[in-house]
Design a protein around this motif. Structure first.
Motif, PDB file in Angstrom:
ATOM      1  N   LEU A 227       5.991  -2.894   4.227  1.00  0.00           N
ATOM      2  CA  LEU A 227       4.617  -3.254   4.599  1.00  0.00           C
ATOM      3  C   LEU A 227       4.278  -2.744   5.989  1.00  0.00           C
ATOM      4  O   LEU A 227       3.174  -2.246   6.235  1.00  0.00           O
ATOM      5  CB  LEU A 227       4.439  -4.775   4.530  1.00  0.00           C
ATOM      6  N   SER A 230       3.727   1.050   5.776  1.00  0.00           N
ATOM      7  CA  SER A 230       2.468   1.388   5.125  1.00  0.00           C
ATOM      8  C   SER A 230       1.292   1.176   6.061  1.00  0.00           C
ATOM      9  O   SER A 230       0.399   2.024   6.188  1.00  0.00           O
ATOM     10  CB  SER A 230       2.286   0.559   3.855  1.00  0.00           C
ATOM     11  N   ARG A 231       1.259   0.055   6.759  1.00  0.00           N
ATOM     12  CA  ARG A 231       0.180  -0.222   7.700  1.00  0.00           C
ATOM     13  C   ARG A 231       0.184   0.792   8.846  1.00  0.00           C
ATOM     14  O   ARG A 231      -0.861   1.297   9.255  1.00  0.00           O
ATOM     15  CB  ARG A 231       0.352  -1.637   8.239  1.00  0.00           C
ATOM     16  N   TYR A 234      -1.338   4.199   7.855  1.00  0.00           N
ATOM     17  CA  TYR A 234      -2.800   4.195   7.827  1.00  0.00           C
ATOM     18  C   TYR A 234      -3.380   4.215   9.241  1.00  0.00           C
ATOM     19  O   TYR A 234      -4.367   4.908   9.519  1.00  0.00           O
ATOM     20  CB  TYR A 234      -3.318   2.974   7.070  1.00  0.00           C
ATOM     21  N   THR A 416      -5.865  -5.788   6.738  1.00  0.00           N
ATOM     22  CA  THR A 416      -4.809  -5.562   5.750  1.00  0.00           C
ATOM     23  C   THR A 416      -4.605  -4.078   5.490  1.00  0.00           C
ATOM     24  O   THR A 416      -5.508  -3.259   5.733  1.00  0.00           O
ATOM     25  CB  THR A 416      -5.177  -6.264   4.436  1.00  0.00           C
ATOM     26  N   PRO A 417      -3.437  -3.675   4.965  1.00  0.00           N
ATOM     27  CA  PRO A 417      -3.232  -2.262   4.605  1.00  0.00           C
ATOM     28  C   PRO A 417      -4.235  -1.760   3.571  1.00  0.00           C
ATOM     29  O   PRO A 417      -4.646  -0.602   3.612  1.00  0.00           O
ATOM     30  CB  PRO A 417      -1.799  -2.251   4.064  1.00  0.00           C
ATOM     31  N   ARG A 421      -6.618   1.354   4.056  1.00  0.00           N
ATOM     32  CA  ARG A 421      -6.653   2.459   3.099  1.00  0.00           C
ATOM     33  C   ARG A 421      -8.099   2.866   2.795  1.00  0.00           C
ATOM     34  O   ARG A 421      -8.439   4.055   2.765  1.00  0.00           O
ATOM     35  CB  ARG A 421      -5.954   2.048   1.807  1.00  0.00           C
TER      36      ARG A 421
END
Length: 1388
Positions: A227, A230-231, A234, A416-417, A421
């Motif tokens: 997580l 991924s964040r 972005y 949030t991711p 996105r």
């Protein structure tokens, strides 16, 4: 990108199990079980609001949530559940990607689909809750409705989750290099982690502490690292998009901190950047102390490994980063330029002009200091663009409102991711509208004045009979009165739904998925565009109004730089009105913008010239043109072996363009185009209303046609392939590369009348008219329309780039350069211009001393053609065609092309409401006022009169309103206003007059019998004749060019009106026997009841000359000193106008000046050879006649007469217009029923003979009203060819009424009056003589002269009510000596 890497330790031949893999499996399994247990617990214990709900969460709109606390509770629950679902899904996917060697499904995929569906449902529910929370908290804020609209628009255009996943994958493919550094760091971190795990394992094996190690491995949950990665990916992309310097490596927080949603996650918490310390329950239930493996994972995040990273599959794809340009790439582009894209440009490109000194192959470049300034502005615009994109994201808006900068926003845990996105997908390819608005935000003033509201024209009350039209419907295939494209109809429907508050339906916005759209009701403000609303996003002010207001020049420059792949057509679609578009167009013509694709719009040099004049062409049939397409082939013949055959294809050149609406230049251009009907055909459509303002003839709409077959070609019909109509309009609408967002323009379709010409013929014709429409008198005037722009631009000597003049900069503008002494304009061939320039330089050298002393520079040796530029004759013509320009009046744009009243009457038809109501048959007075040069006047058939005379008031009236009017206005009173009693009236009336009145006023029928079709037809034809008479008289008197003609006609109407009032109200009038002579005349001439009103009008025109008591009364005193009643003095002033002699009776000497000028003409169309003085004299006359509607343009090149200018013997010093019709004289043969007026004895001789027999005789000389150049007689369509003529410019016209220059026009006028008088010959008994347009009335006594004169006027002016007696050129009740003393100009 969820997969970190595959374990390669377990192979087919390897039976050992990797310890690291076992540890990962245990960690994933343990975390998965813990999260699922918590998810089940959370689902089993929802808040009371959700537990008691009777509808599903997907359909819940939260409209009944009205408190801040409930919003907070629901948000914490849903947000926590959303985070748990996200981790469960990610962990399961990660487990599958790492530890399943084959793709086998044992129900896991189905379970994942269920979890993803729950996640999507909760995500949309959170957005709806965020909107409801914002409504509860921020409804009082001015920016709320605007932001709400942005969010609703985003909801409608939202992509489905599956599509977003695909777009995300494509995003990573395109920007793989941008994130390659982070991947390298991540792989190095994994290598370090494996090394640490290996060393720790060895160490623990030696110490025999395996159990403690296993417990530590179990505590490690790898999904938290996924997580975090991924964040971070972005955020790195967003920083790359925004040109933000890479931040320091972010320390990973533990699971407790990451998963815990703070109270600030809800916008209800606060609007300040500070956060509350209270936190909601965390997602992870890990131990308070982190494991040693977790700690090592954090420490290794900053280290780099030596292991070569594994190349992913996406690296095979070629990265495409053209959408997001780095700072270095933009610097190179602005510093060195890029190659122009001229793939669509075609036509002649010319270097060495003012606009194009050299032919540039690359875009303009900028110096270093300006590049730095531009880059700083680009950075700010990117930040503003990012803030604008946040407005449409409801879940991110609370965090954006709290944050003071973009960096603070990105570090907010609430973001949030998934939301990041969505932002990455938008930032990668933002819309041009968002870019424009961001550019406008940067260059807007802090405080700007509100736009002045446009006055709304109140709608007039609708008449239930106003829609009735006299001409009926259209034939099939005819042009419609109104046309709107399919594209505009769809857009109008969307705007209508938005204006009505309905918006887009739920099904349209979300498909089959329910919920999502919240109806917030209609805004208190009708239009948000009229408000200046501001909201702070990430510390920056975002305004709502740039989208509806013009953007500055600097903003468009930055738009071109940022949207480097855009075209000028894209920018045009974002302009908000014509002036903004025109400035953008001019700047592009001068190569102000550095866009490689922007020069394509300007195109060739001819197109550039038209664009600079505001003529925006979007279709030209120049390649191939009509000359190349036209084919005419025939073979065979009468004596040949083969039968005659033919094959023909004809084409016309056409151009389609836009011009500004409600503009004087546009109105002049349209009028000039309409005057060139012998060369071109024009159609004008108003984009605002869709109405077609100017229509071409139906038989001239074709563009391509063909015919083929056997026999003569003339006997075969043409097959039209392409014609201008609705289908062609749609084709052109799809052909156009741009779309205006405004309706402030006219749509022009111009095509040639003659097929098979070169396109240059049409282009030169339109371009010349554009010069005149802009009133360009010299070459430099061609740039007057762009003067305000050129005054702010300069071209430095060391560069060919056009740039803005900065405040305080000492430089010469482009406008000053063009108006300097060094700038000269030439006309002619290239070789001739070269010689002329050499001659000019020689003359400059000779007079250099005088020039230094301030003398004027020498003029070029070559004069421009007289008709090329605007001249004095054009100015005289414009003063007549466009008088509102001199009076500074505004013109209704919908009235373009409505010059002639007759043409408007023919095109639009006439209202039948008066006929249906039956008013016109009772009273033919239709009160209509007409403005002519600022004065209001009325025709005789439109003057304001009263219903009935006092002695005819016994007739019934079918209209209640007229009954009241009759009662009030027909009351008889004396000069002092006292009413005359009925008893006194009976005493005043002579004996027997009441019986005579009843006899002459008895009507054939009391009411119209609607069932009697014959009477209905008769009534309708009567009504139609009166309608035509009303229109014709208005046209004729407008076209009367005799000095003081309009004023005298108005005075005559006022006199007749005043006399009729006096005759009904004066006691003295009642006691005079002449007051009732009209009853005798009407009875003897058998005037019917329906015509009694018109008969009384005709008699009232004569009676004042025989009633001296009228001028002595109070009402008639204003006419006592009028020259109209001083007949002896009036006879001394001969009319100052040309004679009525036709071409047939002109002497050969009269045409000698024209013949001498005609000999100088090199060819038939060499109109430059005719004297300029003739043009100055005839153009205003033709303009008057054309505007009034007496003449019209002729839609072909044939003409029968030529306009000339000369003098007459009676006016030797005054030039006037005449038309040479001499070539028709040999073909004219008059019928036996016609009478030669020149064979009739003169009035002086006739009067003398009558006086010898009757010593007390009195005479009246009546002259029919006519204008100096035409008679009030219509010409049938079959005679238009014979009266067509060509003016000094070569334009063709036709007469709608008989011109006085037409051969034997006197015969026609003489014959018409005979037809009026002969039916009453028994009454006149030979005492009314006719000679051309004059009548001689002879009476033995004054009373008989009065009766006969009234009868003659009635005979002439009655049905069909078109002719009038001109009292200013007539003489009433005079003696023979007066007649004999008249000048021949009165009688000739």
């Amino acid at each position: 990108m969820d997969s970190i890497g595959q374990c390669r330790a377990l192979n087919v031949s390897d039976e050992k199990t990797c310890g690291e893999t076992a540890t990962s499996i245990n960690g994933l399994y343990r975390g998965y079980k813990l999260r699922n247990a918590k998810l089940d617990s959370l689902s089993a214990n929802p808040p009371t609001y959700l537990a008691d709900a009777k509808i599903s969460l997907s359909s819940r709109t939260f409209e009944d949530v009205d408190t801040k606390e409930l919003c907070q509770e629901l948000h914490d629950h849903l947000f926590l559940k959303f985070q748990l679902l996200d981790r469960v899904i990610r962990a399961r996917k990660l487990h599958h990607s790492r530890f399943f060697s084959m793709d086998m499904d044992y129900g896991h995929e189905k379970y994942l689909d269920v979890l993803q569906g729950q996640k999507a449902t909760i995500a949309k529910a959170l957005e709806r809750l965020e909107r409801r929370t914002a409504e509860v908290l921020y409804k009082t804020e001015k920016w709320f409705e605007w932001v709400q609209g942005c969010q609703m628009e985003e909801e409608q255009n939202r992509e489905k989750e599956q599509k977003k996943v695909k777009m995300e994958a494509a995003l990573w493919k395109r920007h793989w290099k941008a994130t390659e550094q982070r991947m390298r760091e991540h792989r190095a971190k994994e290598d370090k982690q494996r090394q640490d795990a290996f060393l720790e394992k060895v160490y623990k094996e030696r110490l025999a502490e395996r159990d403690a190690e296993d417990e530590s491995d179990i505590d490690w949950d790898p999904i938290e690292g996924v997580l975090e990665d991924s964040r971070g990916n972005y955020i790195d992309l967003i920083e790359h998009f925004l040109w933000i310097e890479p931040s320091k490596p972010r320390e990973s927080t533990d699971a407790h901190d990451v998963d815990a949603p703070s109270n600030n996650a809800n916008p209800a918490a606060t609007t300040t950047p500070s956060k509350q310390s209270a936190k909601a329950p965390s997602v992870s239930q890990s131990t308070p102390t982190t494991s040693s493996r977790k700690s090592k994972k954090k420490k290794s995040s900053n280290s780099t490994g030596n292991v070569e990273p594994v190349t992913p599959k996406t690296q095979d794809q070629a990265p495409d980063k053209s959408l997001i340009e780095t700072k270095e790439e933009m610097v190179n582009r602005l510093k060195f330029g890029t190659q122009y894209n001229r793939t669509k440009s075609r036509g002649l490109m010319i270097a060495g002009t003012v606009e194009n000194p050299v032919m540039e192959l690359k875009t303009v470049t900028f110096p270093e200091d300006e590049i730095e300034r531009l880059l700083q502005e680009v950075y700010e615009i990117k930040q503003l663009l990012f803030c604008r994109l946040l407005l449409s994201h409801a879940a991110l808006l609370p965090a954006a409102l709290r944050a003071k900068s973009v960096e603070e926003f990105l570090s907010d845990e609430e973001v949030t991711p998934a939301a990041l996105r969505d932002l990455c997908l938008k930032m990668e390819s933002p819309g041009l509208q968002e870019i424009r608005d961001a550019c406008a935000d940067l260059f807007r003033a802090d405080e700007e004045e509100d736009d002045e509201p446009k006055p709304v024209k109140p709608e007039s009350p609708k008449d239930e009979l106003a829609y009735l039209n006299g001409w009926g419907g259209k034939r099939p295939g005819a042009l419609p009165d109104k046309w709107i494209s399919k594209r505009d109809k769809i857009a109008a429907k969307k705007e209508e739904r938005a204006a009505s508050g309905k918006g887009t339906s739920v099904d349209e916005a979300l498909g089959t998925m329910g919920g999502g759209m919240i109806d917030f009701g209609q805004s208190e403000q009708e239009t948000l565009e009229q408000q200046k609303i501001k909201v702070n996003i990430c510390g920056r002010s975002i305004w709502n109004y740039p989208s509806s207001k013009a953007m500055t020049r600097k903003g468009w420059l930055q738009f071109c730089i940022i949207a480097k792949d855009s075209r000028l057509e894209d920018a045009i679609a974002l302009c908000r009105h014509w002036d903004e578009f025109y400035e953008l167009n001019i700047l592009a013509c001068w190569h102000y913008f550095p866009g490689a694709n922007w020069a394509d719009f300007v195109g060739s040099r001819p197109r550039q010239q038209m664009l600079q004049l505001g003529f925006i062409t979007y279709y030209e049939s120049d390649s191939p043109d009509a000359m190349e397409l036209t084919v005419r082939h025939t073979q065979g013949g009468r004596r040949g072996q083969n039968r005659r055959a033919h094959a023909m294809f004809e084409a016309r050149n056409i151009m389609c363009a836009h011009i500004k609406r409600d503009d004087q230049v546009s109105r002049r251009l349209i009028q000039y185009l309409a005057l060139q009907a012998h060369l071109i055909v024009v159609l004008v459509r108003d984009a605002e209303t869709g109405r077609i303002l100017i229509k071409p003839p139906e038989d001239q709409r074709w563009i391509h046609r063909e015919k083929s077959g056997l026999g003569r070609a003339s006997k075969n019909e043409w097959n039209v392939i392409t014609s201008v109509g609705p289908k062609f309009f749609e084709q052109m609408d799809h052909h156009r590369d741009w779309r205006f967002s405004f309706k402030e323009y006219y749509d022009l379709y111009i095509w040639e009348l003659e097929p098979g010409n070169s396109y240059a013929h049409l282009f030169n014709c339109v371009q010349g008219l554009l010069y005149k429409a802009h009133r360009c008198r010299v070459g430099k005037d061609l740039y007057n329309s762009e003067a305000e722009i050129l005054k702010t631009l300069c071209r430095p000597e060391d560069s060919e780039r056009v740039k803005d003049i900065r405040p305080g900069e000492d430089t010469i503008s482009i406008w000053e350069q063009m108006n300097s002494m060094q700038t000269q304009f030439f006309y002619g061939e290239v070789e001739d211009i070269t010689r002329q320039q050499e001659e000019l330089e020689r003359r400059k050298a000779e007079f250099q001393l005088s020039i230094a002393n301030g003398a004027e520079p020498p003029e070029p040796t070559n004069p421009f053609p007289r008709s090329l530029f605007y001249n004095d004759a054009d100015a005289l013509e414009d003063a007549i065609l466009f008088p509102e320009e001199l009076q500074q009046k505004t013109l209704d744009p919908s009235l373009i092309g409505k010059i002639s009243p007759i043409k408007a009457w023919e095109d639009d038809g006439f209202a039948l409401k008066n006929f249906v109501r039956g008013l016109d048959l009772v009273d033919s007075d239709l009160e209509t006022e007409t403005e002519d040069d600022g004065e209001s006047w009325q025709t005789e058939s439109s003057e304001d009169e009263y219903e009935l005379d006092a002695w005819t008031a016994n007739g019934s009236d079918e209209d209640g309103d007229h009954e009241k009017c009759k009662h009030e206005e027909s009351t008889t009173s004396d000069d002092d206003g006292k009413e005359i009693s009925d008893e006194l009236l009976d005493k005043l009336l002579p004996a027997g007059y009441m019986d005579l009145m009843k006899k002459c006023m008895a009507k054939p029928r009391d009411k119209r019998d609607l069932g009697d079709h014959d009477r209905m037809d008769d009534d309708f034809m009567t009504y139609l004749d009166k309608e035509k008479a009303r229109i014709f008289k208005e046209v004729w008197h407008k076209a009367d060019l005799e000095p003081l003609a309009q004023e005298r006609y108005i005075e005559m109407l006022d006199m007749v009106k005043t006399f009729r009032k006096w005759g009904r109200r004066s006691e003295k009038s009642m006691t005079n026997e002449k007051s009732f002579i009209h009853l005798t005349i009407m009875a003897e001439m058998e005037v019917v009841r329906e015509d009694s009103k018109d008969a009384q009008k005709a008699i009232a025109k004569v009676m004042p000359f025989f009633r001296s008591d009228f001028l002595k009364s109070e009402m008639g005193a204003k006419f006592k000193d009028s020259l109209m009643f001083n007949q002896s003095e009036r006879a001394k002033h001969v009319p100052d106008c040309r004679t009525s002699t036709s071409t047939m009776y002109r002497s050969a000497k009269f045409w000698q000046p024209f013949e001498e000028a005609e000999d100088k003409m090199k060819h038939e169309e060499d109109m430059e050879a005719l004297p300029e003085e003739w043009d100055l004299k005839t153009r205003p006359i033709i303009a008057h006649l054309y505007k009034a509607g007496v003449i019209r343009t002729r839609p072909d090149e044939y003409y029968s007469g030529q306009v000339t200018c000369t003098t007459e013997p009676s006016r030797p010093n005054t030039l006037d217009m005449f038309i040479d019709y001499r070539h028709q004289m040999d073909n004219i043969t008059m019928g036996s029923h016609m009478q030669n007026p020149y064979l009739i004895p003169s009035f002086k001789t006739t009067a003398a003979a009558f006086q010898a027999k009757h010593p007390e005789a009195r005479f009246s000389v009546l002259r029919l009203w006519s204008a100096p150049h035409f008679y009030p007689l219509m010409i049938g369509p079959h005679n238009h060819d014979a009266t067509s003529f060509r003016d000094i410019l070569g334009r063709r016209f036709i007469w709608m009424f008989i011109p006085k220059d037409m051969p034997c026009s006197e015969w026609s006028m003489h014959h018409t009056i005979r037809l009026r008088v002969e039916p009453h010959e028994a009454y006149f008994n030979g005492r009314v003589k006719i000679k051309r347009d004059k009548l001689l009335v002879m009476g033995e006594t004054e009373d008989e002269c009065l009766k006969l004169t009234c009868a003659a006027v009635m005979a002439v002016q009655m049905r069909p009510w078109r002719m009038e007696i001109d009292v200013w050129k007539s003489f009433f009740g005079v003696e023979r000596g007066f007649v004999e003393g008249l000048d021949e100009a009165w009688l000739s």
